[in-house]
Design an enzyme around this catalytic site. Structure first.
Site, PDB file in Angstrom:
ATOM      1  N   ASP A  10       0.448  -1.269  -0.146  1.00 48.76           N
ATOM      2  CA  ASP A  10       0.015  -0.048  -0.051  1.00 48.76           C
ATOM      3  C   ASP A  10       0.932   1.101  -0.306  1.00 48.76           C
ATOM      4  O   ASP A  10       1.649   1.293   1.234  1.00 48.76           O
ATOM      5  CB  ASP A  10      -0.882  -0.005   1.225  1.00 48.76           C
ATOM      6  CG  ASP A  10      -1.890   1.505   1.378  1.00 48.76           C
ATOM      7  OD1 ASP A  10      -2.072   1.785   0.511  1.00 48.76           O
ATOM      8  OD2 ASP A  10      -3.771   1.181   1.252  1.00 48.76           O
ATOM      9  N   ALA A  34      -3.295   4.465  -8.113  1.00 49.45           N
ATOM     10  CA  ALA A  34      -3.256   5.783  -7.654  1.00 49.45           C
ATOM     11  C   ALA A  34      -4.619   5.450  -7.927  1.00 49.45           C
ATOM     12  O   ALA A  34      -5.883   4.615  -7.635  1.00 49.45           O
ATOM     13  CB  ALA A  34      -3.880   6.746  -8.954  1.00 49.45           C
ATOM     14  N   THR A  36      -8.242   6.607  -8.182  1.00 50.54           N
ATOM     15  CA  THR A  36      -8.634   7.382  -9.272  1.00 50.54           C
ATOM     16  C   THR A  36     -10.526   7.451  -9.699  1.00 50.54           C
ATOM     17  O   THR A  36     -10.816   7.550 -10.906  1.00 50.54           O
ATOM     18  CB  THR A  36      -8.305   5.885 -10.702  1.00 50.54           C
ATOM     19  OG1 THR A  36      -8.906   4.404 -10.821  1.00 50.54           O
ATOM     20  CG2 THR A  36      -7.078   6.041 -11.024  1.00 50.54           C
ATOM     21  N   ASP A  76      -4.267  14.354 -17.663  1.00 55.24           N
ATOM     22  CA  ASP A  76      -4.744  15.616 -18.396  1.00 55.24           C
ATOM     23  C   ASP A  76      -5.906  16.490 -16.845  1.00 55.24           C
ATOM     24  O   ASP A  76      -6.126  17.445 -17.397  1.00 55.24           O
ATOM     25  CB  ASP A  76      -5.664  15.194 -19.147  1.00 55.24           C
ATOM     26  CG  ASP A  76      -6.939  13.960 -19.140  1.00 55.24           C
ATOM     27  OD1 ASP A  76      -6.539  13.352 -18.219  1.00 55.24           O
ATOM     28  OD2 ASP A  76      -7.705  13.950 -20.296  1.00 55.24           O
ATOM     29  N   TYR A  99      -8.889  14.970  -7.761  1.00 53.94           N
ATOM     30  CA  TYR A  99      -8.224  14.371  -8.017  1.00 53.94           C
ATOM     31  C   TYR A  99      -6.824  15.040  -8.460  1.00 53.94           C
ATOM     32  O   TYR A  99      -6.048  14.904  -8.622  1.00 53.94           O
ATOM     33  CB  TYR A  99      -8.748  13.323  -8.900  1.00 53.94           C
ATOM     34  CG  TYR A  99      -8.476  12.741 -10.284  1.00 53.94           C
ATOM     35  CD1 TYR A  99      -7.631  11.358  -9.384  1.00 53.94           C
ATOM     36  CD2 TYR A  99      -8.110  13.166 -10.919  1.00 53.94           C
ATOM     37  CE1 TYR A  99      -6.900  10.903 -10.566  1.00 53.94           C
ATOM     38  CE2 TYR A  99      -7.444  12.175 -12.379  1.00 53.94           C
ATOM     39  CZ  TYR A  99      -6.901  10.775 -11.556  1.00 53.94           C
ATOM     40  OH  TYR A  99      -5.848  10.039 -12.782  1.00 53.94           O
ATOM     41  N   LYS A 103      -3.796  14.630  -8.610  1.00 56.56           N
ATOM     42  CA  LYS A 103      -2.255  13.999  -9.241  1.00 56.56           C
ATOM     43  C   LYS A 103      -1.255  15.672  -9.318  1.00 56.56           C
ATOM     44  O   LYS A 103       0.129  15.309  -9.128  1.00 56.56           O
ATOM     45  CB  LYS A 103      -3.078  14.198 -10.649  1.00 56.56           C
ATOM     46  CG  LYS A 103      -3.655  12.890 -10.388  1.00 56.56           C
ATOM     47  CD  LYS A 103      -2.982  11.310  -9.779  1.00 56.56           C
ATOM     48  CE  LYS A 103      -2.345  10.890 -11.060  1.00 56.56           C
ATOM     49  NZ  LYS A 103      -1.622   9.588 -10.839  1.00 56.56           N
TER      50      LYS A 103
HETATM   51  N1  LIG Z   1      -7.960   6.048 -16.214  1.00 54.36           N
HETATM   52  C1  LIG Z   1      -8.154   7.265 -17.132  1.00 54.36           C
HETATM   53  O1  LIG Z   1      -8.059   7.382 -17.774  1.00 54.36           O
HETATM   54  C2  LIG Z   1      -6.398   7.793 -16.345  1.00 54.36           C
HETATM   55  C3  LIG Z   1      -6.590   8.891 -16.993  1.00 54.36           C
HETATM   56  C4  LIG Z   1      -5.568  10.113 -16.905  1.00 54.36           C
HETATM   57  C5  LIG Z   1      -4.160   9.355 -15.453  1.00 54.36           C
HETATM   58  N2  LIG Z   1      -4.387   8.331 -15.355  1.00 54.36           N
HETATM   59  C6  LIG Z   1      -3.399   7.290 -14.248  1.00 54.36           C
HETATM   60  O2  LIG Z   1      -3.452   6.449 -15.072  1.00 54.36           O
HETATM   61  C7  LIG Z   1      -2.692   5.151 -13.906  1.00 54.36           C
HETATM   62  C8  LIG Z   1      -3.993   3.918 -13.815  1.00 54.36           C
HETATM   63  O3  LIG Z   1      -5.196   4.940 -13.634  1.00 54.36           O
HETATM   64  P1  LIG Z   1      -6.287   3.260 -13.848  1.00 54.36           P
HETATM   65  O4  LIG Z   1      -7.417   3.585 -14.701  1.00 54.36           O
HETATM   66  O5  LIG Z   1      -5.419   2.024 -15.242  1.00 54.36           O
HETATM   67  O6  LIG Z   1      -6.498   2.942 -12.561  1.00 54.36           O
HETATM   68  P2  LIG Z   1      -7.356   1.603 -12.074  1.00 54.36           P
HETATM   69  O7  LIG Z   1      -7.745   0.831 -13.153  1.00 54.36           O
HETATM   70  O8  LIG Z   1      -8.102   2.054 -10.882  1.00 54.36           O
HETATM   71  O9  LIG Z   1      -6.404   0.802 -10.989  1.00 54.36           O
HETATM   72  C9  LIG Z   1      -5.218   1.702 -10.211  1.00 54.36           C
HETATM   73  C10 LIG Z   1      -4.647   0.799  -9.460  1.00 54.36           C
HETATM   74  O10 LIG Z   1      -4.755   1.126  -7.742  1.00 54.36           O
HETATM   75  C11 LIG Z   1      -4.037  -0.123  -7.204  1.00 54.36           C
HETATM   76  N3  LIG Z   1      -4.337   1.450  -5.918  1.00 54.36           N
HETATM   77  C12 LIG Z   1      -4.893   1.912  -5.412  1.00 54.36           C
HETATM   78  N4  LIG Z   1      -4.611   2.065  -4.515  1.00 54.36           N
HETATM   79  C13 LIG Z   1      -3.925   2.209  -3.593  1.00 54.36           C
HETATM   80  C14 LIG Z   1      -2.643   1.603  -2.832  1.00 54.36           C
HETATM   81  N5  LIG Z   1      -3.330   2.494  -1.516  1.00 54.36           N
HETATM   82  N6  LIG Z   1      -1.666   1.554  -2.652  1.00 54.36           N
HETATM   83  C15 LIG Z   1      -1.300   0.819  -4.027  1.00 54.36           C
HETATM   84  N7  LIG Z   1      -1.631   0.738  -4.404  1.00 54.36           N
HETATM   85  C16 LIG Z   1      -2.913   1.250  -4.747  1.00 54.36           C
HETATM   86  C17 LIG Z   1      -5.441  -0.244  -7.075  1.00 54.36           C
HETATM   87  O11 LIG Z   1      -5.097  -1.247  -6.419  1.00 54.36           O
HETATM   88  P3  LIG Z   1      -6.699  -2.144  -5.633  1.00 54.36           P
HETATM   89  O12 LIG Z   1      -7.008  -2.577  -7.085  1.00 54.36           O
HETATM   90  O13 LIG Z   1      -6.268  -3.067  -5.378  1.00 54.36           O
HETATM   91  O14 LIG Z   1      -7.059  -0.853  -4.875  1.00 54.36           O
HETATM   92  C18 LIG Z   1      -5.329  -0.657  -8.328  1.00 54.36           C
HETATM   93  O15 LIG Z   1      -4.545  -1.636  -8.925  1.00 54.36           O
HETATM   94  C19 LIG Z   1      -3.263   6.248 -12.510  1.00 54.36           C
HETATM   95  O16 LIG Z   1      -2.529   7.097 -12.220  1.00 54.36           O
HETATM   96  C20 LIG Z   1      -4.250   7.445 -13.127  1.00 54.36           C
HETATM   97  O17 LIG Z   1      -4.846   8.324 -12.237  1.00 54.36           O
HETATM   98  C21 LIG Z   1      -5.449   7.065 -15.359  1.00 54.36           C
END
Ligand SMILES: NC(=O)c1ccc[n+]([C@@H]2O[C@H](COP(=O)([O-])OP(=O)(O)OC[C@H]3O[C@@H](n4cnc5c(N)ncnc54)[C@H](OP(=O)(O)O)[C@@H]3O)[C@@H](O)[C@H]2O)c1
Length: 259
Positions: A10, A34, A36, A76, A99, A103
């Site tokens: 974590d 993150a 998210t 973004d 959020y 970031k």
């Molecule tokens: N989705 C988008 O459209 C988007 C756009 C721009 C940037 N991003 C960035 O891209 C990255 C990936 O996004 P995503 O949408 O693929 O995210 P996601 O599917 O929500 O996955 C986030 C991951 O972070 C883990 N996590 C959450 N809290 C945690 C903690 N305290 N310690 C360790 N791990 C933790 C979660 O683990 P658990 O499942 O076990 O909780 C999950 O594996 C993030 O940094 C996000 O900010 C995403």
């Protein structure tokens, strides 16, 4: 390569993060973890700060301790969405949501702590194996004749596989500083949904609606197209989002393939 889940480490737990990093001795750490849930961040700002800002700092300080380089996946949402031309890496951050604020604060703290870290801002991620926009549209389209989709938010859909390849290239090129890493081209969510339906051969009607008609707790940037100029300067080009969508749909049909 070692992939760590939230269960293994974590990122809010500084000691645990330091222990696993010391044990793995990585050359590079890619921090994609993150909190998210953009709307959830509005109601749980302390959790958002603890994970997205302070957790990122924990990982960066552990990386620094073992001499590892860091790629931080950012968003973004650090921008306010008021521009009408693509956001450049040096444009002023002005997040409109909790959020986005967490970031943006993480980016600033990481660059102070570790000036050679690489911040890869991406947007509108989709991929096989998790909840994402194309998956939601296809599931809804299976049971509804028509879907209402927001047509006043413009951005760059990005296939997780393409982002992963780009991050590997960034590591190989020893990239430092901020880059924008999205699939090429842009669209609104409505246009994205139309392409998903068309490419899947479905007959569902997609209707454009405004953000006001689909109010959510956290404001979304109206325009968050990220300029690829910084990425191109490193000799990296990402494919168009339409091509990425085609490969995603293929992979969704046959999950063992890795397009
Ligand atoms: N989705 C988008 O459209 C988007 C756009 C721009 C940037 N991003 C960035 O891209 C990255 C990936 O996004 P995503 O949408 O693929 O995210 P996601 O599917 O929500 O996955 C986030 C991951 O972070 C883990 N996590 C959450 N809290 C945690 C903690 N305290 N310690 C360790 N791990 C933790 C979660 O683990 P658990 O499942 O076990 O909780 C999950 O594996 C993030 O940094 C996000 O900010 C995403």
């Amino acid at each position: 390569m070692t992939g760590l889940t939230s269960h293994a480490a974590d990122i809010r737990d500084a000691k645990r993060v330091h222990d696993v990093v010391r044990e793995a001795r990585p050359e590079w750490i890619v921090l994609a973890a993150a909190y998210t849930d953009v709307d959830g961040c509005e109601s749980e700002p302390e959790l958002a700060i603890a994970v997205n800002r302070d957790g990122a700092v924990n990982v960066a300080s552990a990386a620094k301790q073992v001499g590892a380089r860091l790629v931080f996946v950012s968003s973004d949402y650090v921008f306010d969405g008021k521009k009408t031309a693509p956001y450049e890496i040096g444009d002023v951050r002005n997040p409109q949501s909790v959020y986005g604020q967490t970031k943006a604060e993480a980016e600033i703290e990481l660059l102070e702590l570790m000036p050679d870290c690489c911040i890869a801002r991406t947007s509108w991620l989709f991929g096989v194996g998790g909840k994402c926009f194309p998956d939601t549209i296809l599931k809804l389209a299976a049971s509804r004749p028509a879907l209402d989709v927001v047509d006043d938010q413009r951005g760059c859909p990005t296939y997780a596989n393409d982002l992963a390849r780009t991050i590997i290239q960034l590591c190989r090129k020893n990239a430092a500083g901020i880059v924008h890493a999205t699939n090429a081209g842009d669209c609104t969510w409505f246009e994205f949904a139309q392409e998903i339906i068309k490419s899947s051969g479905l007959a569902t009607t997609v209707r454009p609606v405004s953000s006001r008609q689909m109010a959510r707790p956290a404001p979304r940037p109206a325009y968050s197209v990220l300029s690829p100029t910084g990425l191109r300067a490193l000799g990296i080009e990402m494919p168009s989002w339409r091509d990425a969508l085609r490969r995603y749909l293929e992979q969704r049909e046959t999950p063992t393939s890795s397009t």
